[in-house]
Design a protein around this motif. Structure first.
Motif, PDB file in Angstrom:
ATOM      1  N   ALA A 111       0.839  -1.216   0.000  1.00  0.00           N
ATOM      2  CA  ALA A 111       0.000   0.000   0.000  1.00  0.00           C
ATOM      3  C   ALA A 111       0.868   1.258   0.000  1.00  0.00           C
ATOM      4  CB  ALA A 111      -0.913   0.004   1.228  1.00  0.00           C
ATOM      5  N   PHE A 112       2.132   1.123   0.400  1.00  0.00           N
ATOM      6  CA  PHE A 112       3.048   2.280   0.458  1.00  0.00           C
ATOM      7  C   PHE A 112       4.322   1.957  -0.318  1.00  0.00           C
ATOM      8  CE2 PHE A 112       0.819   2.210   4.638  1.00  0.00           C
ATOM      9  CZ  PHE A 112       0.116   3.409   4.526  1.00  0.00           C
ATOM     10  N   PRO A 113       4.242   2.003  -1.647  1.00  0.00           N
ATOM     11  CA  PRO A 113       5.457   1.669  -2.405  1.00  0.00           C
ATOM     12  C   PRO A 113       6.608   2.589  -1.984  1.00  0.00           C
ATOM     13  CG  PRO A 113       3.564   1.948  -3.855  1.00  0.00           C
ATOM     14  CD  PRO A 113       3.138   2.417  -2.501  1.00  0.00           C
ATOM     15  N   SER A 114       7.761   1.996  -1.731  1.00  0.00           N
ATOM     16  CA  SER A 114       8.899   2.816  -1.298  1.00  0.00           C
ATOM     17  C   SER A 114      10.153   2.317  -1.996  1.00  0.00           C
ATOM     18  CB  SER A 114       9.063   2.729   0.226  1.00  0.00           C
ATOM     19  OG  SER A 114       9.343   1.406   0.595  1.00  0.00           O
ATOM     20  N   PRO A 115      11.166   3.196  -2.118  1.00  0.00           N
ATOM     21  CA  PRO A 115      12.385   2.795  -2.846  1.00  0.00           C
ATOM     22  C   PRO A 115      13.098   1.604  -2.223  1.00  0.00           C
ATOM     23  CG  PRO A 115      12.348   5.175  -2.431  1.00  0.00           C
ATOM     24  CD  PRO A 115      11.202   4.599  -1.662  1.00  0.00           C
ATOM     25  N   ALA A 116      13.103   1.517  -0.870  1.00  0.00           N
ATOM     26  CA  ALA A 116      13.868   0.445  -0.215  1.00  0.00           C
ATOM     27  C   ALA A 116      12.959  -0.720   0.159  1.00  0.00           C
ATOM     28  CB  ALA A 116      14.540   0.990   1.042  1.00  0.00           C
ATOM     29  N   ARG A 117      13.420  -1.934  -0.111  1.00  0.00           N
ATOM     30  CA  ARG A 117      12.713  -3.125   0.404  1.00  0.00           C
ATOM     31  C   ARG A 117      13.015  -3.255   1.888  1.00  0.00           C
ATOM     32  NH1 ARG A 117      14.862  -8.132  -2.334  1.00  0.00           N
ATOM     33  NH2 ARG A 117      13.214  -9.204  -1.218  1.00  0.00           N
ATOM     34  N   ARG A 118      12.052  -3.731   2.645  1.00  0.00           N
ATOM     35  CA  ARG A 118      12.245  -3.906   4.093  1.00  0.00           C
ATOM     36  C   ARG A 118      11.951  -5.346   4.477  1.00  0.00           C
ATOM     37  NH1 ARG A 118      11.316   1.348   3.271  1.00  0.00           N
ATOM     38  NH2 ARG A 118      11.916   2.913   4.834  1.00  0.00           N
ATOM     39  N   PRO A 119      12.652  -5.835   5.520  1.00  0.00           N
ATOM     40  CA  PRO A 119      12.432  -7.230   5.927  1.00  0.00           C
ATOM     41  C   PRO A 119      11.041  -7.440   6.509  1.00  0.00           C
ATOM     42  CG  PRO A 119      14.068  -6.151   7.354  1.00  0.00           C
ATOM     43  CD  PRO A 119      13.707  -5.165   6.291  1.00  0.00           C
TER      44      PRO A 119
END
Ligand SMILES: NC(=O)c1ccc[n+]([C@@H]2O[C@H](COP(=O)([O-])OP(=O)(O)OC[C@H]3O[C@@H](n4cnc5c(N)ncnc54)[C@H](OP(=O)(O)O)[C@@H]3O)[C@@H](O)[C@H]2O)c1
Length: 287
Positions: free
Chosen positions: A239-247
């Motif tokens: 729902a919140f596309p962001s540049p960094a992938r998070r674990p």
């Protein structure tokens, strides 16, 4: 004990400063403008002049998304500058205390990560923190590396501060359920770090509050504790596309550290409740 603190305006550095003011420890905490840790000359001069017994590195580049676009800045602060501090610590026989991150893990574990678990960062920030760990541990046999996660405390650079701001003019907010870790209070990091220093601990350890939660659960508990009437709706990270992938599940076990120090680190809910009370006591400050 004389302590040099870097990154003085950061949330963890501020908690160390407050504790040392209370307990009378001699410390120096220059602002970044006077102690830029990426400048070897400035760091060397500060250590030579103050002659601390311990350097506590509170400085870091923590903007996880921005790090994807400017990796050189993340690596300069989170790896190269840690190397500069480690060199100064080694040269002057000073102990270096540095903080690592749960983002060195990829979050695919089925059980909490311990200090021997394999690392596999998903993003630039995590990679820069991982390379900073090696730099810190090269600071001599007394170097102490404490990995922590979802740090909250004084200041505006944490999830709870943002949550409170978002909820001021909204009746509901959406918070992700698929990022899970151990929210960790700066006050508890300070207490356990000082205990570790007292007991002469060195090497790599996991220092988090006990238990774990999703961002969604954490938000609900915090808003309940501060008495804010705001509905929290769980959504996926997509729902919140962001540049960094998070674990997904970057929970770290603090068991080794608590057994070694013969202590207990409070549960994260207890830590959030204490933080909420501290906010109530100083409601108008940027805490
Ligand atoms: N925050 C978290 O959720 C989290 C999670 C896991 C691990 N950690 C680790 O825990 C430690 C403490 O984090 P924190 O939350 O207290 O961080 P923070 O509030 O972001 O503080 C870091 C401070 O370092 C300063 N800084 C940046 N570059 C610097 C430089 N070149 N020289 C001197 N100071 C510099 C920053 O200043 P500016 O603000 O002006 O850039 C900021 O005041 C860090 O090692 C962090 O990576 C944090």
């Amino acid at each position: 004990m004389k302590v040099l603190i870097t990154g003085a305006s950061g949330q963890l550095a501020r908690a160390f400063i407050r504790r040392f003011q209370q307990d009378g420890t001699t410390f120096l905490a220059p602002p970044e403008a006077q102690l830029d840790i990426t400048d070897a000359g400035i760091v060397g001069a500060a250590v030579s002049a103050f002659r601390p017994d311990v350097i506590i590195n509170g400085a870091a580049y923590n903007n996880v998304d921005a790090a994807e676009k400017t990796p050189e800045v993340a690596f300069r602060v989170n790896r190269d500058a840690v190397g500069i501090l480690a060199d100064a610590a080694r040269q002057h026989g000073v102990r270096l205390v540095h903080f690592g991150s749960d983002y060195v893990f990829d979050g695919t574990t089925q059980t909490p990560y311990d200090e021997t678990s394999s690392t596999a960062p998903l993003n630039v920030y995590g990679q820069s923190k991982l390379e900073g760990e090696a730099a810190a541990l090269a600071g001599g046999p007394g170097s102490l590396l404490l990995r922590t996660s979802w740090v909250f405390g004084d200041g505006t650079q944490n999830f709870f501060w943002k949550l409170r701001e978002w909820c001021r003019d909204r009746k509901s907010i959406r918070v992700v359920w698929d990022q899970i870790a151990a929210p960790t209070y700066t006050e508890d990091i300070v207490t356990v770090t000082l205990k570790a220093l007292e007991q002469g601990l060195s090497g790599r350890w996991h220092l988090t509050n006990s238990g774990y939660a999703s961002r969604f659960e954490t938000a609900r508990v915090f808003l309940r504790e501060i008495g804010m009437d705001c509905t929290v709706i769980p959504v996926g990270s997509d729902a919140f596309p962001s540049p960094a992938r998070r674990p997904f599940f970057s929970v770290m076990s603090n068991r080794r550290l608590t057994e070694r120090l013969q202590t207990r680190i409070p549960d994260w809910e207890d830590a959030v409740a204490r933080f909420a009370r501290a906010l109530e006591a100083a409601p108008t400050d940027a805490p």
